[in-house]
Design a protein around this motif. Structure first.
Motif, PDB file in Angstrom:
ATOM      1  N   SER A 132     -36.203   5.404 -32.270  1.00 10.51           N
ATOM      2  CA  SER A 132     -36.217   3.886 -31.085  1.00 10.51           C
ATOM      3  C   SER A 132     -34.887   3.855 -29.965  1.00 10.51           C
ATOM      4  N   GLY A 133     -34.467   4.909 -30.138  1.00 12.92           N
ATOM      5  CA  GLY A 133     -32.707   5.115 -29.371  1.00 12.92           C
ATOM      6  C   GLY A 133     -32.849   5.232 -27.661  1.00 12.92           C
ATOM      7  N   PHE A 134     -34.061   5.158 -27.638  1.00 15.30           N
ATOM      8  CA  PHE A 134     -34.613   5.175 -25.969  1.00 15.30           C
ATOM      9  C   PHE A 134     -35.834   4.515 -26.117  1.00 15.30           C
ATOM     10  N   PRO A 135     -35.606   2.959 -25.589  1.00 17.08           N
ATOM     11  CA  PRO A 135     -36.529   1.911 -25.777  1.00 17.08           C
ATOM     12  C   PRO A 135     -37.652   2.496 -24.158  1.00 17.08           C
ATOM     13  N   LEU A 136     -38.577   2.491 -24.434  1.00 20.34           N
ATOM     14  CA  LEU A 136     -38.956   2.351 -23.238  1.00 20.34           C
ATOM     15  C   LEU A 136     -39.157   2.166 -21.604  1.00 20.34           C
ATOM     16  N   ALA A 181     -47.153   5.585 -32.587  1.00 20.25           N
ATOM     17  CA  ALA A 181     -46.811   5.073 -33.515  1.00 20.25           C
ATOM     18  C   ALA A 181     -45.331   4.309 -33.947  1.00 20.25           C
ATOM     19  N   LEU A 182     -44.365   5.292 -33.421  1.00 22.54           N
ATOM     20  CA  LEU A 182     -43.224   4.728 -33.037  1.00 22.54           C
ATOM     21  C   LEU A 182     -43.156   4.075 -32.367  1.00 22.54           C
ATOM     22  N   LEU A 183     -43.654   4.552 -31.248  1.00 28.71           N
ATOM     23  CA  LEU A 183     -43.352   3.803 -29.708  1.00 28.71           C
ATOM     24  C   LEU A 183     -44.237   1.705 -29.899  1.00 28.71           C
ATOM     25  N   MET A 184     -45.259   1.936 -31.238  1.00 26.48           N
ATOM     26  CA  MET A 184     -45.757   0.549 -31.556  1.00 26.48           C
ATOM     27  C   MET A 184     -44.193  -0.031 -32.155  1.00 26.48           C
ATOM     28  N   ARG A 185     -43.424   0.273 -32.687  1.00 30.27           N
ATOM     29  CA  ARG A 185     -42.772  -0.914 -32.785  1.00 30.27           C
ATOM     30  C   ARG A 185     -42.337  -1.407 -31.927  1.00 30.27           C
TER      31      ARG A 185
END
Length: 731
Positions: free
Chosen positions: A67-71, A163-167
């Motif tokens: 999550s250290g690299f937000p989309l 799933a990680l991106l969903m956070r």
């Protein structure tokens, strides 16, 4: 006096207490820490002033697993009160450029489309993805809402990264998530297994380190300076190269039923987590079953059952070859007979199931053909198409969690030719045609209507969707889509599917006459088709555009080798490796050209350079072994033939090559064992028969040698070498 003297030092000062010593050590540690931090802070500042970029600035070194690299990152746009959330520049190698307001308006309805490369829109981009069609259609269908459709599909993304991106996405006031995932589960597990199973705390630390210039410099010193910084527009050729370099090729996959079960379990867990995150944010979810090309996509890799003997494998190969030849000759009855016999030996061999499907399809037995094509997908050792269990998990999770389901897999089958999806709906193994994306977008719209999320305008008609889709098609940039075809051909070629890649490469070359890489790919397609003169013209065109195109130079060398001009070919290959010392094919080809010219030292050096770069090359080991034999270095030759045999255990030729080298070394028992191993794999191997006969001759057992040769003549009656050897034994 005695007491006083014991508490004083030699110079009359009282000694330091324990507390004082501890304080002194603490001061030293603090001073050291300050100095260390100050040094790195100064180094960071200096590198900042020098313009050194961080790894995080060039891309996401953890490929979406942190999550250290937000989309999305916030950007303020001139003359706009509300800032936008836009795709971070360091994520554009995997995601389409997208943007939406940080705060929704009262009438806004925000939809995120998640998944892998199909959601992204590959081989094209967002414009013709199902998300793009939704974005164009919804405002026309229901103008009462301010529709926001965000394409968050990531290339090669499986459910773990979704799933990680969903956070992150769950924080953005979303109303609905459309999730199309399932094809990349095994790709993600195989390619990123070490990252997937790394503790999140470690990944978080790595993400923070990637934002430091000192760490970035050290990382580049160790791993090289290749940047993953994105280019502009759709995926460029360089970006495709970078993505393929990260992905594990089909040869790395092997049958592993236990791992397969674990992947299915993890997929279900990820889907559950995706739904929970969405619902906790107040958003709805639509799950989509991933559809695939069954009819026109050969399996990526086939393997035999572990329990099969060499004779069984040899028999299967012979039957498969005979079935293929009969099918090519339109003798479908014989082809069916041979392929059925092959499947009786091994019904889990994916390529054989696919051949059965092609034969049944040619006989208009659509239902049985579908079963065979489905089995070919299920037994594909490199499962880049979602297996049946993945589809059932999507359906089951949608039902158990009471969320909407679009059964796209069945929907495509309903409209496909004879209900068997093929190249009528897919460009490759899983990526739909533009019409396929239109179909999925239509299904999403129908779901929104059924869920009372959208209310069609009074003027909306059944033909209105087609009109919107036609408008989208008119806006397509032909050159942009030609580049996409070229990149798709490159991916298929990487996967070892040159038969499917070559037609796309030829088409791309015609559309992109000024693109050096397209001409090069078409040149190799011509070479594979046995058209060296046509290939020469294409390689010349490529080099006229870019004289430093290493692949085209290598291709020209291959053309010259085909013409027997080995000196000129060697010059091409030498030029190629000077431009790119890591270009393995050119080193290998240089070795072949040098060997043809009897320049053995040059050949040996070239093969060694190729093997230093990629050690697992059985042909390079074999050819280096032939050079060592020619140089009289028998022990070195045996070593190379042994390596070739270890790397290619199912090939009888590897055993016979080794056997003849051992025969030269007078190691008769080992040589006979090697020839017998070749005969075990292929009982009709003439080389194995000759090798065994020569061993028997060395052992003075001429009768046994003659018996072996006579057996060889039963399946190769016209072989002159067998007859000459038999005559020699009689004498």
């Amino acid at each position: 006096m005695t007491s006083q003297s014991t508490q004083e030092s030699a110079d009359g000062r009282p000694p330091k207490t324990k507390a004082a010593n501890q304080l002194s050590r603490n001061k030293k540690l603090l001073l050291g820490l300050v100095v260390c931090v100050g040094f790195f802070a100064a180094a960071e500042l200096a590198m900042y002033l020098w313009g050194v970029r961080t790894l995080a600035g060039e891309g996401d070194p953890l490929a979406g697993f942190s999550s250290g690299f937000p989309l999305f990152e916030e950007r303020q746009i001139a003359n706009q009160d509300i800032p936008l959330l836009a795709t971070a520049t360091n994520r554009l190698s995997y995601f389409n450029p997208q943007a939406f307001p940080t705060r929704k308006s009262g009438s806004a309805y925000r939809i995120f489309c998640l998944g892998g490369s199909t959601t992204y829109g590959r081989p094209y981009d967002d414009q013709t993805s199902f998300a793009g069609f939704l974005r164009a259609t919804l405002p026309q269908m229901d103008p009462t809402k301010d529709w926001e459709v965000v394409n968050a599909g990531g290339i090669s993304y499986g459910s773990t990264r979704v799933a990680l991106l969903m956070r992150e996405l769950a924080q953005y006031e979303s109303d609905l998530f459309v999730v199309y995932t399932g094809h990349n589960e095994f790709l993600e597990e195989q390619t990123f297994s070490s990252v997937i199973h790394t503790p999140e705390s470690v990944l978080s630390l790595g993400a923070r380190a990637a934002h430091l210039r000192t760490f970035s410099v050290l990382h580049r010193l160790v791993h090289g300076t290749q940047s993953s910084a994105p280019k502009s527009g759709s995926i460029t050729s360089d970006e495709v190269d970078a993505l393929l370099d990260q992905s594990i090729g089909p040869n790395a996959y092997h049958r592993d039923d236990a791992m397969r079960k674990n992947v299915f379990a993890q997929f279900r867990k990820n889907l559950e987590q995706i739904i929970t995150l969405a619902q906790n944010s107040g958003a709805g979810v639509v799950l989509v079953t991933p559809a695939a090309n069954l009819r026109d996509c050969r399996p990526f890799k086939s393997e035999y059952r572990d329990a099969l003997t060499g004779k069984q494998i040899s028999k299967h190969r012979a039957l498969y070859q005979q079935a293929t030849e009969a099918f090519d000759a339109d003798d479908y009855q014989l082809a069916l007979q041979e392929v059925t016999a092959a499947l009786a030996i091994d019904d889990r061999h994916a390529a054989t199931q696919f051949l059965l499907g092609k034969i049944l399809w040619a006989q208009a037995d659509w239902k049985q053909a579908l079963q065979a094509f489905t089995m070919a997908r299920e037994e594909d050792i490199c499962p880049l198409r979602a297996p049946q269990q993945i589809l059932e998990i999507v359906r089951d999770v949608a039902k158990s969690r009471d969320v909407s389901l679009i059964d796209f897999e069945r929907g495509v089958a309903e409209v496909a030719e004879h209900h068997v999806p093929g190249d009528d709906w897919f460009l490759d193994h899983v990526h739909p045609t533009i019409a396929g994306h239109e179909l999925l977008a239509r299904r999403v719209c129908e779901t929104l209507i059924d869920e009372a999320i959208a209310s069609p305008d009074a003027e909306w008609r059944a033909t209105s969707f087609q009109q919107v889709a036609a408008t989208v098609r008119q806006q397509i940039n032909p050159q942009k889509h030609a580049i996409a075809l070229r990149n798709l051909a490159k991916v298929l070629d990487w996967a070892g599917k040159s038969e499917e890649a070559d037609p796309l490469a030829v088409k791309a070359a015609k559309l992109l006459s000024g693109d050096s890489e397209s001409q090069t790919m078409a040149g190799f397609a011509a070479l594979r088709a046995g058209k060296p003169a046509e290939a020469k013209t294409l390689f010349e065109a490529a080099l006229k555009i870019d004289s430093r195109n290493v692949h085209a130079i290598d291709g020209m060398g291959s053309v010259l080798s085909a013409f027997g001009q080995f000196a000129a070919a060697a010059e091409c290959f030498s030029t190629a490796v000077q431009l790119d010392p890591k270009h393995v094919p050119s080193w290998f080809n240089l070795g072949n050209a040098a060997r043809q010219m009897d320049q053995l030292d040059m050949a040996a050096t070239a093969y060694q350079r190729a093997l230093a770069l990629v050690p697992e090359q059985p042909d390079a080991h074999k050819n280096l072994g032939l050079v060592r034999l020619a140089q009289g270095q028998i022990a070195a030759a045996i070593k190379e033939f042994e390596m070739a045999q270890i790397l290619d255990v199912s090939s009888p030729e590897r055993y016979t090559d080794l056997g003849f080298a051992l025969l030269d070394a007078d190691e008769l028992p080992r040589a006979e064992h090697s020839f017998q191993a070749a005969a075990e794999i292929d009982p009709n191997s003439v080389s194995a028969v000759i090798g065994i006969a020569l061993v028997k001759e060395r052992q003075q057992d001429f009768a046994a040698a003659a018996g072996v040769l006579r057996r060889g003549l039963t399946f190769a009656p016209d072989n002159a070498q067998l007859r000459e050897l038999l005559e020699r034994m009689r004498q």
